[in-house]
Design an enzyme around this catalytic site. Sequence first.
Site, PDB file in Angstrom:
ATOM      1  N   ALA A   1       0.807  -1.234   0.000  1.00  0.00           N
ATOM      2  CA  ALA A   1       0.000   0.000   0.000  1.00  0.00           C
ATOM      3  C   ALA A   1       0.835   1.278   0.000  1.00  0.00           C
ATOM      4  CB  ALA A   1      -0.933  -0.002   1.208  1.00  0.00           C
TER       5      ALA A   1
ATOM      6  N   ARG B   1      -4.535  -1.642   4.858  1.00  0.00           N
ATOM      7  CA  ARG B   1      -3.362  -1.264   4.047  1.00  0.00           C
ATOM      8  C   ARG B   1      -2.170  -1.959   4.668  1.00  0.00           C
ATOM      9  NH1 ARG B   1      -3.887   4.629   2.090  1.00  0.00           N
ATOM     10  NH2 ARG B   1      -6.015   5.154   2.617  1.00  0.00           N
TER      11      ARG B   1
ATOM     12  N   ASN C   1      -0.344  -6.569 -16.697  1.00  0.00           N
ATOM     13  CA  ASN C   1      -0.653  -5.171 -16.988  1.00  0.00           C
ATOM     14  C   ASN C   1      -2.166  -4.967 -16.935  1.00  0.00           C
ATOM     15  OD1 ASN C   1      -0.803  -2.523 -18.176  1.00  0.00           O
ATOM     16  ND2 ASN C   1       1.285  -2.893 -18.910  1.00  0.00           N
TER      17      ASN C   1
ATOM     18  N   HIS D   1      10.583   2.114 -19.491  1.00  0.00           N
ATOM     19  CA  HIS D   1      10.026   2.364 -18.152  1.00  0.00           C
ATOM     20  C   HIS D   1      10.843   3.387 -17.374  1.00  0.00           C
ATOM     21  CE1 HIS D   1       7.680  -1.315 -18.813  1.00  0.00           C
ATOM     22  NE2 HIS D   1       6.919  -0.902 -17.841  1.00  0.00           N
TER      23      HIS D   1
ATOM     24  N   LYS E   1      12.254   1.034 -11.712  1.00  0.00           N
ATOM     25  CA  LYS E   1      11.750  -0.335 -11.883  1.00  0.00           C
ATOM     26  C   LYS E   1      12.876  -1.331 -11.625  1.00  0.00           C
ATOM     27  CE  LYS E   1       9.188  -3.226 -15.196  1.00  0.00           C
ATOM     28  NZ  LYS E   1       8.343  -3.766 -14.109  1.00  0.00           N
TER      29      LYS E   1
HETATM   30  N1  LIG Z   1       0.100  -5.297 -13.472  1.00  0.00           N
HETATM   31  C1  LIG Z   1       0.205  -3.971 -13.666  1.00  0.00           C
HETATM   32  O1  LIG Z   1      -0.648  -3.341 -14.321  1.00  0.00           O
HETATM   33  C2  LIG Z   1       1.362  -3.254 -13.067  1.00  0.00           C
HETATM   34  C3  LIG Z   1       2.309  -3.955 -12.392  1.00  0.00           C
HETATM   35  N2  LIG Z   1       3.324  -3.319 -11.769  1.00  0.00           N
HETATM   36  C4  LIG Z   1       4.186  -4.162 -10.964  1.00  0.00           C
HETATM   37  O2  LIG Z   1       3.794  -4.001  -9.604  1.00  0.00           O
HETATM   38  C5  LIG Z   1       4.915  -4.183  -8.751  1.00  0.00           C
HETATM   39  C6  LIG Z   1       5.052  -2.988  -7.837  1.00  0.00           C
HETATM   40  O3  LIG Z   1       5.385  -1.857  -8.606  1.00  0.00           O
HETATM   41  P1  LIG Z   1       5.539  -0.426  -7.910  1.00  0.00           P
HETATM   42  O4  LIG Z   1       4.316  -0.090  -7.151  1.00  0.00           O
HETATM   43  O5  LIG Z   1       6.019   0.490  -8.963  1.00  0.00           O
HETATM   44  O6  LIG Z   1       6.734  -0.723  -6.876  1.00  0.00           O
HETATM   45  P2  LIG Z   1       7.060   0.030  -5.518  1.00  0.00           P
HETATM   46  O7  LIG Z   1       8.468  -0.350  -5.174  1.00  0.00           O
HETATM   47  O8  LIG Z   1       6.706   1.464  -5.603  1.00  0.00           O
HETATM   48  O9  LIG Z   1       6.051  -0.632  -4.458  1.00  0.00           O
HETATM   49  C7  LIG Z   1       6.190  -1.905  -3.922  1.00  0.00           C
HETATM   50  C8  LIG Z   1       5.726  -1.842  -2.470  1.00  0.00           C
HETATM   51  O10 LIG Z   1       5.682  -3.162  -1.945  1.00  0.00           O
HETATM   52  C9  LIG Z   1       6.191  -3.104  -0.612  1.00  0.00           C
HETATM   53  N3  LIG Z   1       6.608  -4.441  -0.212  1.00  0.00           N
HETATM   54  C10 LIG Z   1       7.750  -5.092  -0.485  1.00  0.00           C
HETATM   55  N4  LIG Z   1       7.768  -6.306   0.095  1.00  0.00           N
HETATM   56  C11 LIG Z   1       6.580  -6.427   0.747  1.00  0.00           C
HETATM   57  C12 LIG Z   1       6.006  -7.453   1.528  1.00  0.00           C
HETATM   58  N5  LIG Z   1       6.638  -8.593   1.769  1.00  0.00           N
HETATM   59  N6  LIG Z   1       4.766  -7.249   2.038  1.00  0.00           N
HETATM   60  C13 LIG Z   1       4.118  -6.095   1.826  1.00  0.00           C
HETATM   61  N7  LIG Z   1       4.624  -5.084   1.089  1.00  0.00           N
HETATM   62  C14 LIG Z   1       5.844  -5.255   0.555  1.00  0.00           C
HETATM   63  C15 LIG Z   1       7.310  -2.076  -0.682  1.00  0.00           C
HETATM   64  O11 LIG Z   1       7.647  -1.593   0.608  1.00  0.00           O
HETATM   65  C16 LIG Z   1       6.664  -1.023  -1.566  1.00  0.00           C
HETATM   66  O12 LIG Z   1       5.916  -0.089  -0.812  1.00  0.00           O
HETATM   67  C17 LIG Z   1       6.109  -4.440  -9.672  1.00  0.00           C
HETATM   68  O13 LIG Z   1       6.288  -5.828  -9.835  1.00  0.00           O
HETATM   69  C18 LIG Z   1       5.643  -3.826 -10.993  1.00  0.00           C
HETATM   70  O14 LIG Z   1       6.274  -4.379 -12.100  1.00  0.00           O
HETATM   71  C19 LIG Z   1       3.467  -1.963 -11.827  1.00  0.00           C
HETATM   72  C20 LIG Z   1       2.588  -1.211 -12.535  1.00  0.00           C
HETATM   73  C21 LIG Z   1       1.450  -1.795 -13.226  1.00  0.00           C
HETATM   74  O1  LIG Z   2       7.055  -1.553 -12.862  1.00  0.00           O
HETATM   75  C1  LIG Z   2       6.221  -0.919 -13.582  1.00  0.00           C
HETATM   76  O2  LIG Z   2       6.129   0.303 -13.564  1.00  0.00           O
HETATM   77  C2  LIG Z   2       5.337  -1.708 -14.447  1.00  0.00           C
HETATM   78  N1  LIG Z   2       5.360  -3.000 -14.352  1.00  0.00           N
HETATM   79  C3  LIG Z   2       4.564  -3.920 -15.081  1.00  0.00           C
HETATM   80  C4  LIG Z   2       5.434  -4.786 -15.961  1.00  0.00           C
HETATM   81  O3  LIG Z   2       6.552  -5.149 -15.552  1.00  0.00           O
HETATM   82  O4  LIG Z   2       4.996  -5.149 -17.055  1.00  0.00           O
HETATM   83  C5  LIG Z   2       3.429  -3.246 -15.826  1.00  0.00           C
HETATM   84  C6  LIG Z   2       3.775  -1.907 -16.391  1.00  0.00           C
HETATM   85  O5  LIG Z   2       4.634  -2.089 -17.459  1.00  0.00           O
HETATM   86  C7  LIG Z   2       4.391  -1.006 -15.331  1.00  0.00           C
END
Ligand SMILES: NC(=O)C1=CN([C@@H]2O[C@H](COP(=O)(O)OP(=O)(O)OC[C@H]3O[C@@H](n4cnc5c(N)ncnc54)[C@H](O)[C@@H]3O)[C@@H](O)[C@H]2O)C=CC1
Ligand SMILES: O=C(O)C1=N[C@H](C(=O)O)C[C@H](O)C1
Length: 242
Positions: free
Chosen positions: A6, A29, A100, A128, A132
């Site tokens: 969160a 959260r 995504n 990106h 990331k």
């Molecule tokens: N499927 C989609 O549409 C999208 C997927 N992503 C993916 O989502 C993931 C997160 O991306 P962001 O938010 O940019 O990263 P971020 O680094 O900003 O957030 C990750 C959060 O998870 C927390 N976290 C880490 N280990 C944890 C645990 N064991 N328990 C609870 N919380 C924990 C961290 O402290 C951090 O607040 C990545 O794998 C990214 O590629 C990102 C954007 C879109």
């Molecule tokens: O880390 C990101 O920002 C994103 N991660 C996802 C991915 O690895 O495909 C989705 C999107 O591209 C944003």
Amino acid sequence: MAVIGAAGRMGSEVCRAVEAAADLDLVGRFDVGDELGDLAGAEVAVDFTVPDATLGNVLHAVERGVHVVVGTTGWSDERLDTVRRALDERPGTGVLIAPNFAIGAVLTMKFAAEAARFYESVEVIELHHPDKVDAPSGTAVRTAELIADARRDAGVPAGPDATATSLAGARGADVDGVPVHAVRLRGLVAHEEVLLGSVGETLTLRHDSYDRVSFMPGVLIGVRAVGERPGLTVGLEHVLDL
Ligand SMILES: NC(=O)C1=CN([C@@H]2O[C@H](COP(=O)(O)OP(=O)(O)OC[C@H]3O[C@@H](n4cnc5c(N)ncnc54)[C@H](O)[C@@H]3O)[C@@H](O)[C@H]2O)C=CC1
Ligand SMILES: O=C(O)C1=N[C@H](C(=O)O)C[C@H](O)C1
């Protein structure tokens, strides 16, 4: 609803989106170091954390009969099988994992798979933000896998490539025979291009997420649908009936 991760870029955006949705309540959260416990009594948990943590979080929720929507990347076939086995023990529970949640990115994957058999060459470029931690992106890996499946089904041979010498990485990562290139640049959010080429023509498919709000309609569709989809669903396209 509970959000795991969160405090992160995506998790905080999901919290805002859920709070703005009249039909959803944000009851928990969680971030790193928090005890998940009973997930604050939530019916659905959303996980945007890190590849090393997400499997454990999903299993924790499934064991308690809590449905899960997962956006975190880094899923292997082996990890997905572990989730399937856990769901076998909880037949009414649903897990949706999508690389995504942006509708345009889902459509790009679909269009790329449609087009893939018509072209000699195909390569994927993902671009990106530099914070990331994984490369190539989960979306690019999935796009390349869908392209490779479509080309295999149609009997299309590997793309032509006369490269005889190269610096390591110059031709990108090989994902199921499809070259995938990763760019990390301050100012970007999440972008993908699929380049397809044959003699005398090219087709470029491009999707741009300029803001993380772009993922929220898809996340909320997943949250509302996951309880009606017992078992494991991989990809938002199935929920959208694409
Ligand atoms: N499927 C989609 O549409 C999208 C997927 N992503 C993916 O989502 C993931 C997160 O991306 P962001 O938010 O940019 O990263 P971020 O680094 O900003 O957030 C990750 C959060 O998870 C927390 N976290 C880490 N280990 C944890 C645990 N064991 N328990 C609870 N919380 C924990 C961290 O402290 C951090 O607040 C990545 O794998 C990214 O590629 C990102 C954007 C879109
Ligand atoms: O880390 C990101 O920002 C994103 N991660 C996802 C991915 O690895 O495909 C989705 C999107 O591209 C944003």
